[in-house]
Scaffold this motif. Structure first.
Motif, mmCIF file in Angstrom:
data_model
loop_
_atom_site.group_PDB
_atom_site.id
_atom_site.type_symbol
_atom_site.label_atom_id
_atom_site.label_comp_id
_atom_site.label_asym_id
_atom_site.label_seq_id
_atom_site.Cartn_x
_atom_site.Cartn_y
_atom_site.Cartn_z
ATOM 1 N N PRO A 134 15.005 -2.970 -11.575
ATOM 2 C CA PRO A 134 14.725 -3.939 -12.633
ATOM 3 C C PRO A 134 15.552 -5.205 -12.445
ATOM 4 O O PRO A 134 16.699 -5.160 -12.017
ATOM 5 N N GLY A 135 14.969 -6.326 -12.788
ATOM 6 C CA GLY A 135 15.597 -7.614 -12.532
ATOM 7 C C GLY A 135 14.952 -8.295 -11.345
ATOM 8 O O GLY A 135 14.919 -9.509 -11.255
ATOM 9 N N ARG A 136 14.468 -7.466 -10.399
ATOM 10 C CA ARG A 136 13.685 -8.001 -9.279
ATOM 11 C C ARG A 136 12.211 -7.691 -9.508
ATOM 12 O O ARG A 136 11.394 -8.579 -9.601
ATOM 13 N N MET A 137 11.895 -6.406 -9.590
ATOM 14 C CA MET A 137 10.540 -5.985 -9.936
ATOM 15 C C MET A 137 10.617 -5.295 -11.304
ATOM 16 O O MET A 137 10.982 -4.112 -11.390
ATOM 17 N N ASP A 138 10.328 -6.022 -12.354
ATOM 18 C CA ASP A 138 10.513 -5.499 -13.710
ATOM 19 C C ASP A 138 9.453 -4.476 -14.084
ATOM 20 O O ASP A 138 9.714 -3.554 -14.848
ATOM 21 N N MET A 139 8.228 -4.643 -13.577
ATOM 22 C CA MET A 139 7.154 -3.697 -13.868
ATOM 23 C C MET A 139 6.523 -3.222 -12.565
ATOM 24 O O MET A 139 6.224 -4.040 -11.692
ATOM 25 N N HIS A 140 6.365 -1.906 -12.427
ATOM 26 C CA HIS A 140 5.689 -1.312 -11.276
ATOM 27 C C HIS A 140 4.305 -0.873 -11.735
ATOM 28 O O HIS A 140 4.180 -0.005 -12.607
ATOM 29 N N ILE A 141 3.273 -1.452 -11.167
ATOM 30 C CA ILE A 141 1.901 -1.233 -11.638
ATOM 31 C C ILE A 141 1.109 -0.538 -10.536
ATOM 32 O O ILE A 141 0.898 -1.101 -9.460
ATOM 33 N N LEU A 142 0.679 0.678 -10.819
ATOM 34 C CA LEU A 142 -0.117 1.448 -9.867
ATOM 35 C C LEU A 142 -1.593 1.101 -10.050
ATOM 36 O O LEU A 142 -2.148 1.252 -11.137
ATOM 37 N N LEU A 143 -2.212 0.622 -8.984
ATOM 38 C CA LEU A 143 -3.651 0.371 -8.955
ATOM 39 C C LEU A 143 -4.251 1.402 -8.004
ATOM 40 O O LEU A 143 -4.151 1.263 -6.786
ATOM 41 N N SER A 144 -4.857 2.429 -8.584
ATOM 42 C CA SER A 144 -5.291 3.572 -7.796
ATOM 43 C C SER A 144 -6.808 3.610 -7.683
ATOM 44 O O SER A 144 -7.492 2.613 -7.919
ATOM 45 N N TYR A 145 -7.314 4.808 -7.347
ATOM 46 C CA TYR A 145 -8.746 4.971 -7.154
ATOM 47 C C TYR A 145 -9.491 4.826 -8.479
ATOM 48 O O TYR A 145 -8.893 4.833 -9.556
ATOM 49 N N ASN A 194 0.814 -1.211 0.000
ATOM 50 C CA ASN A 194 0.000 0.000 0.000
ATOM 51 C C ASN A 194 0.854 1.271 0.000
ATOM 52 O O ASN A 194 0.345 2.353 -0.287
ATOM 53 N N HIS A 195 2.146 1.107 0.326
ATOM 54 C CA HIS A 195 3.039 2.264 0.449
ATOM 55 C C HIS A 195 4.367 1.919 -0.234
ATOM 56 O O HIS A 195 5.278 1.369 0.382
ATOM 57 N N LYS A 196 4.488 2.269 -1.473
ATOM 58 C CA LYS A 196 5.697 1.967 -2.239
ATOM 59 C C LYS A 196 6.917 2.676 -1.668
ATOM 60 O O LYS A 196 8.040 2.151 -1.723
ATOM 61 N N ASP A 197 6.701 3.866 -1.107
ATOM 62 C CA ASP A 197 7.827 4.658 -0.607
ATOM 63 C C ASP A 197 8.483 4.037 0.612
ATOM 64 O O ASP A 197 9.593 4.426 0.988
ATOM 65 N N ARG A 198 7.823 3.071 1.260
ATOM 66 C CA ARG A 198 8.405 2.433 2.434
ATOM 67 C C ARG A 198 9.355 1.283 2.082
ATOM 68 O O ARG A 198 10.036 0.759 2.961
ATOM 69 N N LEU A 199 9.381 0.873 0.844
ATOM 70 C CA LEU A 199 10.191 -0.272 0.449
ATOM 71 C C LEU A 199 11.630 0.139 0.201
ATOM 72 O O LEU A 199 11.908 1.251 -0.277
ATOM 73 N N ASP A 200 12.543 -0.770 0.515
ATOM 74 C CA ASP A 200 13.954 -0.545 0.231
ATOM 75 C C ASP A 200 14.151 -0.473 -1.283
ATOM 76 O O ASP A 200 13.571 -1.241 -2.049
ATOM 77 N N SER A 201 14.973 0.457 -1.727
ATOM 78 C CA SER A 201 15.181 0.648 -3.167
ATOM 79 C C SER A 201 15.761 -0.594 -3.835
ATOM 80 O O SER A 201 15.571 -0.800 -5.042
ATOM 81 N N ALA A 202 16.455 -1.429 -3.066
ATOM 82 C CA ALA A 202 17.027 -2.642 -3.650
ATOM 83 C C ALA A 202 15.948 -3.611 -4.114
ATOM 84 O O ALA A 202 16.168 -4.411 -5.035
ATOM 85 N N LEU A 203 14.769 -3.567 -3.500
ATOM 86 C CA LEU A 203 13.672 -4.443 -3.910
ATOM 87 C C LEU A 203 13.015 -3.981 -5.202
ATOM 88 O O LEU A 203 12.332 -4.765 -5.863
ATOM 89 N N LEU A 204 13.205 -2.726 -5.568
ATOM 90 C CA LEU A 204 12.441 -2.124 -6.658
ATOM 91 C C LEU A 204 13.179 -2.103 -7.977
ATOM 92 O O LEU A 204 12.573 -1.796 -8.998
#
Length: 484
Positions: free
Chosen positions: A366-377, A354-364
């Motif tokens: 490419p190669g780990r999370m190749d696509m970041h998909i925002l599911l918003s309102y 629910n909070h992308k900004d709380r995640l460590d940048s190493a998890l984000l």
């Protein structure tokens, strides 16, 4: 005549001598060419050859797996089967689907890379009876094709039959949902109905997701050619109630993979995490939901003072590092993108938060999370999709007003809350749309009718409490006067 015979003998001797100096591959090529030339010049020999695929091999108890694969493959050739007037049909007990097959001694034509082959199913009584074991019949398939096409049919076409059969069996196999329970996986049937056609998404997102998944599923040779592990990572982020879990189910249903729902709170350390990864199969979606609040992952660069002090104390007394005895961010990174992530192929990793900004940048990266998909309102295209799904409405006179309200709304509504409003007013679309209009201009609590009931109940209890307090106050004041 004698001179002609002597010349012919001389040529044959010279050709035989020449063959001794030719490399074996070239000799085989020349022999094959001469054989084909002889068959074309003299049509006395049969230009076709046959392969027998028997149900049993080496006795009654050894089952030929390829016999079953051929039967499933031929049942999938609907264009060829539809042209026949005599068919056998059966219905599966597991999924209730119909399966068609050919009667005995009926030929079915198939094509492969421009070549034509013919399949025939045969059944004859076994010599000497059944000897008390199994069926009295010997069943099998006969594959007939041109001798000149042998190098293409064997083994390329036969491998093609097995691959198509494996794909059909995978589609018809019941998919499973796994969850970890302290070092092992427990399974349950996965029957979530969510698909990309039912999700309320912004325009184009469903098509982009399906295209990316299709490329991944067909990309084995691409990944291997470039020295990459055959895996893909997706990060789904956005407010609660925006459809992250439904998106996971839609992805699994689209690629027809099993789901491994990894609960990090039940993982004691990095070693157990690796063990769970090894136990997963290929064609798997590995999910970690709410990764930002599942466990307290230690930072790789700087640990807390208390942890470092306890770690040093433990190392000095036992000589064993405490780092390997807990679940760490480094262990999770190796799980998704390290050497251990290559222990299986054709895997999809999905993290949700629910909070992308709380995640460590190493998890984000490419190669780990190749696509970041925002599911918003809920946007207006998403609302139209929900109205089509729940109310069966493609267009409505209020759509222009609704689009303006959703665009300018001071209070955003999640797709889950929007769906609840439409479901509760399925019989009256106008009332549903008026409720949506009111929700866009009112506090978020009004967006969910259940929450409205809860808020009203709380207000009533507060009023009752205030009334009782005032009553007790006046009674105490009256008693005090009389006491004076």
């Amino acid at each position: 005549m004698e001179s002609l015979f002597s010349k012919l003998c001389s040529y044959m001797g010279a050709f035989a001598l020449l063959q001794t100096f030719l490399p074996p591959p070239l000799r085989q090529y020349l022999d094959r060419g001469l054989e084909l030339l002889w068959e074309k010049l003299f049509q006395t020999a049969d230009p076709y050859m046959e392969l027998q695929v028997e149900e049993k091999m080496g006795g009654n108890h050894n089952v030929n797996v390829f016999y079953r694969q051929v039967g499933i493959y031929l049942g999938s050739l609907r264009s060829s089967i539809d042209s026949h007037t005599h068919l056998k049909v059966c219905r599966s007990l597991e999924n209730g689907s119909l399966a068609f097959s050919l009667p005995d001694n009926e030929a079915l034509e198939d094509s492969f890379k421009g070549l034509h082959v013919w399949w025939t199913h045969t059944s004859r009584e076994r010599e000497g009876g059944n000897n008390g074991y199994g069926s009295r019949d010997e069943r099998g398939f006969t594959l007939r094709f041109m001798k000149a096409e042998r190098s293409i049919i064997m083994p390329a076409y036969l491998d093609h039959v097995s691959m198509v059969c494996a794909e059909i069996e995978h589609r018809n196999t019941e998919r499973l949902l796994y969850t970890n329970n302290y070092g092992s996986w427990e399974q349950t049937p996965f029957k979530h109905p969510s698909t990309f056609d039912t999700l309320a998404l912004d325009d184009g997102l469903a098509d982009r997701m399906k295209a990316d998944l299709d490329v991944f599923c067909k990309g084995e040779s691409f990944y291997h050619k470039n020295g990459r592990a055959w895996k893909r990572g997706y990060l789904l982020y956005g407010p609660p109630g925006t459809g992250k879990s439904s998106m996971i189910a839609a992805i699994a249903n689209h690629v027809e993979y099993d789901i491994y729902d990894l609960e990090l709170t039940k993982v004691s350390d990095n070693a157990e995490l690796k063990s769970l990864l090894i136990q997963t199969t290929r064609k798997a979606v590995i999910v970690i939901e709410d990764i930002d609040c599942s466990v307290e992952l230690s930072n790789r660069t700087a640990a807390k003072d208390m942890d470092s002090m306890s770690s040093e104390s433990h190392e000095s007394s036992t000589g064993v590092s405490n780092e390997g005895r807990k679940l760490t961010l480094s262990g999770l990174l190796n799980f998704t993108d390290g050497l251990w992530s290559c222990c299986g192929e054709e895997r999809i990793f999905i993290f949700t938060t629910n909070h992308k900004d709380r995640l460590d940048s190493a998890l984000l990266r490419p190669g780990r999370m190749d696509m970041h998909i925002l599911l918003s309102y809920c946007s207006f295209p998403a609302f139209k999709k929900l109205a089509s799904n729940y109310l069966g409405i493609q267009d409505h006179p209020m759509y222009t007003e609704l689009e303006d309200a959703l665009t300018r709304a001071p209070h955003r509504i999640t797709p889950a809350a929007m769906a609840e409003m439409l479901i509760s007013n399925q019989s009256d679309p106008d009332a549903a749309f008026r409720l949506v209009m009111a929700s866009c201009a009112s506090p978020p609590a009004v967006a969910n009718p259940l929450e409205v009931l809860s808020v009203n109940a709380n207000k009533r209890s507060i009023k009752k409490g205030r009334f009782r307090g005032r009553t007790f106050f006046f009674l105490a004041a009256i008693r005090g006067k009389h006491g004076d």
